[in-house]
Design an enzyme around this catalytic site. Structure first.
Site, mmCIF file in Angstrom:
data_model
loop_
_atom_site.group_PDB
_atom_site.id
_atom_site.type_symbol
_atom_site.label_atom_id
_atom_site.label_comp_id
_atom_site.label_asym_id
_atom_site.label_seq_id
_atom_site.Cartn_x
_atom_site.Cartn_y
_atom_site.Cartn_z
ATOM 1 N N CYS A 1 1.426 1.564 -9.212
ATOM 2 C CA CYS A 1 1.718 2.811 -8.489
ATOM 3 C C CYS A 1 0.928 2.953 -7.189
ATOM 4 C CB CYS A 1 1.449 3.993 -9.400
ATOM 5 S SG CYS A 1 2.297 3.854 -10.982
ATOM 6 N N HIS B 1 7.801 10.530 -10.185
ATOM 7 C CA HIS B 1 6.893 9.434 -9.838
ATOM 8 C C HIS B 1 7.720 8.202 -9.487
ATOM 9 C CE1 HIS B 1 3.594 6.852 -9.522
ATOM 10 N NE2 HIS B 1 2.993 7.036 -10.688
ATOM 11 N N HIS C 1 -2.501 11.946 -6.008
ATOM 12 C CA HIS C 1 -1.656 11.128 -6.881
ATOM 13 C C HIS C 1 -0.908 12.058 -7.837
ATOM 14 C CE1 HIS C 1 -0.318 7.420 -8.586
ATOM 15 N NE2 HIS C 1 -0.864 7.660 -9.758
ATOM 16 N N GLU D 1 -8.533 13.034 -11.431
ATOM 17 C CA GLU D 1 -8.467 13.122 -9.970
ATOM 18 C C GLU D 1 -9.177 14.371 -9.467
ATOM 19 O OE1 GLU D 1 -5.277 12.312 -6.373
ATOM 20 O OE2 GLU D 1 -4.502 12.741 -8.379
ATOM 21 N N LYS E 1 4.861 14.662 -6.336
ATOM 22 C CA LYS E 1 5.542 14.267 -7.568
ATOM 23 C C LYS E 1 6.057 15.447 -8.368
ATOM 24 C CE LYS E 1 2.900 9.948 -8.142
ATOM 25 N NZ LYS E 1 1.926 10.112 -7.038
ATOM 26 N N PHE F 1 -1.630 1.475 -12.497
ATOM 27 C CA PHE F 1 -1.982 0.805 -13.745
ATOM 28 C C PHE F 1 -2.695 -0.510 -13.428
ATOM 29 C CE2 PHE F 1 1.658 2.640 -16.587
ATOM 30 C CZ PHE F 1 1.014 3.848 -16.617
#
Length: 410
Positions: A162, A337, A300, A311, A332, A396
Site C-alpha cells: 500500500c 483503499h 494513511h 498513525e 479512504k 504490508f
C-alpha cells in the site's frame, strides 16, 4: 539544488473518472462504496467495495490494444494520459530522453491471473494466452506509458504493497533532484476487486464486513470502524524540475520538497507507530522544515481498528502539541483503499488541497474514539492556510513512505 514541482495530475477513482470530478466529490463528501458488481459476492463475508463506476476502456484505448492489457494497466494509461495532458507535455517541445515513468502497483494483473488459471486443467495440454505474462507483470504499466509517448528516461515500477505509489513519488523526486531526469510521470494503479482480492483480504479479516450499510463502511478514526473497504483505480502526477517548468510556461500546482522512507521491521501486517513516526521525521528533515511548519496531513487512515490508532500516536510523537493544530483527513473514507494506487490518488488530493487552500473532509464519523483525538476534519471541508502538507502511506511488510508538498508561490 534542483527544485521539483507538480505540473500535472490525473485520477481515475471510485468517486470520479478524472481529477476535477474526483476533487469535487472529495469536497462534497461522496462515498464510492456499493455492492460488488464485478462477480457474485453473495457467499463472501464482504459483499461491497469501491468499484469504478461507468468506466469503459474503449472510451480511452483502442479495443484491440485494450484486450492485450489487464485492467490495472488500462487504469494507469488513462490516469497517466490525463496527467500528461494536464501538464501540457504532449504539446511542449521536450527532450524525451529526459522524461521518465515510474508507475506502481501492489498486486498487478490479478484479473489476468485468475482468468488464465480458470482455463487450465491438470493433465491436459495447457493453452495459455501469449499475452498472459505481459498483461500480468507489474512493470508493464510504466512500459506502456513510455511506449505511447516515447519517453526514454528512467522507467520502472515500485512495489511495496500500500506504499507502492508513494515510493514511486519519492523515486521520481530523487531522480529529478539528482539530474537523472527533468520530468517524471509517476503514479500507481490497482485492479484487485475480484474473487481472489476480496477473498484473500477477507481471510486476513482486513476488510469491513458492514454489508448492511456499504456507504458508511469506511470509517477512519471512528470507534466502530471494522476494517478497510477495497477500492480500485489509478492516480498520476507529473513531476518536473522547476526551471524546466518555468521555461515552457507550465502551471504549477505545488512543490515537492521532501520524502521520507522507513521500515517497521516489526510485523508483516501489524502497524507500528515507531516506523510511522520515523518516516515522518525523515520526510521533515528531507524538506528542511520544522513540524510547526506543517498545516495538513493526508493520512494513511485505512479504517482498521489498530492502524488508525497507530498513525494517530505517531503524529502526536512527531508533532507534539502542534498535532492538535493540524488538519488531518482520510481520502479512504470516500474512495476506499486502492492498495498500491492509494498513495498516488492521495497525493493528488494533497496537491489540490495546497493549490486551492482547502482540506477535504473525512466522512462517516459517528462515535468518537478517545484514542483518536486529533482534528480529522470530520464531515465538511475546511478552508485554511496550508503552507506544507504531508501524504502518508504504509504497506504490508512494514514499508513506510511520506511525501512533503509545499504551496508554490512565484
Amino acid at each position: 539544488m534542483r527544485r521539483v514541482v507538480v505540473t500535472g495530475v490525473g485520477a481515475l477513482t471510485p468517486i470520479g473518472l478524472d481529477a476535477p470530478t474526483y476533487w469535487e466529490n472529495l469536497l462534497r463528501g461522496v462515498s464510492g462504496a456499493d455492492y460488488i458488481t464485478r462477480f457474485d459476492a453473495s457467499q463472501f463475508r464482504t459483499r461491497f467495495a469501491c468499484e469504478l463506476k461507468g468506466f469503459d476502456p474503449a472510451a480511452y484505448i483502442d479495443r484491440k490494444e485494450a484486450r492485450k492489457m489487464d485492467a490495472f494497466t488500462q487504469y494507469a494509461l488513462v490516469a497517466g494520459d490525463e496527467a500528461i495532458r494536464d501538464a501540457g507535455l504532449d504539446k511542449a517541445h521536450i527532450d524525451k530522453d529526459s522524461v521518465g515513468v515510474i508507475f506502481a502497483s501492489g498486486i498487478g494483473g490479478l484479473h489476468t491471473f485468475i482468468e488464465e488459471m480458470r482455463g487450465y486443467t491438470p493433465g491436459v495440454p495447457p493453452r495459455f494466452n501469449p499475452f498472459f505474462i505481459p498483461k500480468m507483470i507489474i512493470d508493464i504499466a510504466a512500459g506502456h506509458l513510455s511506449i505511447k509517448y516515447g519517453y526514454r528516461g528512467p522507467n520502472y515500477a515500485t512495489v511495496s504493497a500500500c506504499a507502492s505509489s508513494s515510493h514511486a513519488l519519492a523515486d521520481g523526486f530523487l531522480l529529478i533532484r539528482s539530474g537523472m531526469a527533468d520530468v517524471m510521470v509517476v503514479g500507481g494503479t490497482e485492479a484487485a476487486i475480484n474473487e481472489a482480492g476480496v477473498g484473500g483480504f477477507n481471510a486476513m479479516r482486513a476488510l469491513s464486513e458492514r454489508n448492511d450499510d456499504p456507504k458508511t463502511a469506511s470509517r477512519p478514526f471512528d470507534k466502530d470502524r471494522d476494517g478497510f473497504v477495497l477500492g480500485e483505480g489509478a492516480g498520476a502526477l507529473v513531476l518536473e524540475e522547476l526551471d524546466h517548468a518555468r521555461r515552457r510556461g507550465a502551471r504549477i500546482y505545488a512543490e515537492l520538497v521532501g520524502a521520507g522512507l522507513s521500515a517497521d521491521a516489526h510485523h508483516i501486517t501489524a502497524p507500528c507507530a515507531k516506523g510511522a513516526a520515523l518516516v515522518m521525521r525523515r520526510a521533515l528533515n528531507s524538506a528542511g522544515i520544522s513540524p510547526e511548519e506543517v498545516d495538513y496531513i493526508n493520512v494513511h487512515g485505512t479504517s482498521t481498528p489498530l492502524g488508525d490508532i497507530s498513525e494517530t500516536q505517531a503524529i502526536k510523537e512527531v508533532f507534539g502539541e502542534h498535532a492538535y493544530k493540524l488538519n488531518i483527513s482520510s481520502t479512504k473514507s470516500m474512495t476506499g483503499h486502492l492498495l498500491g494506487a492509494a498513495g498516488a490518488i492521495e497525493a493528488v488530493a494533497t496537491v489540490l488541497s495546497l493549490y486551492h487552500q482547502v482540506v477535504h473532509p473525512t466522512i462517516n464519523h459517528f462515535i468518537d474514539d478517545p484514542e483518536c483525538d486529533l482534528n480529522y476534519t470530520f464531515h465538511s471541508p475546511v478552508r485554511r492556510e496550508i503552507r506544507h502538507a504531508l501524504s502518508n502511506s504504509f504497506g504490508f511488510g512494514g514499508h513506510n513512505a511520506c511525501i512533503v508538498f509545499k504551496r508554490y508561490v512565484e
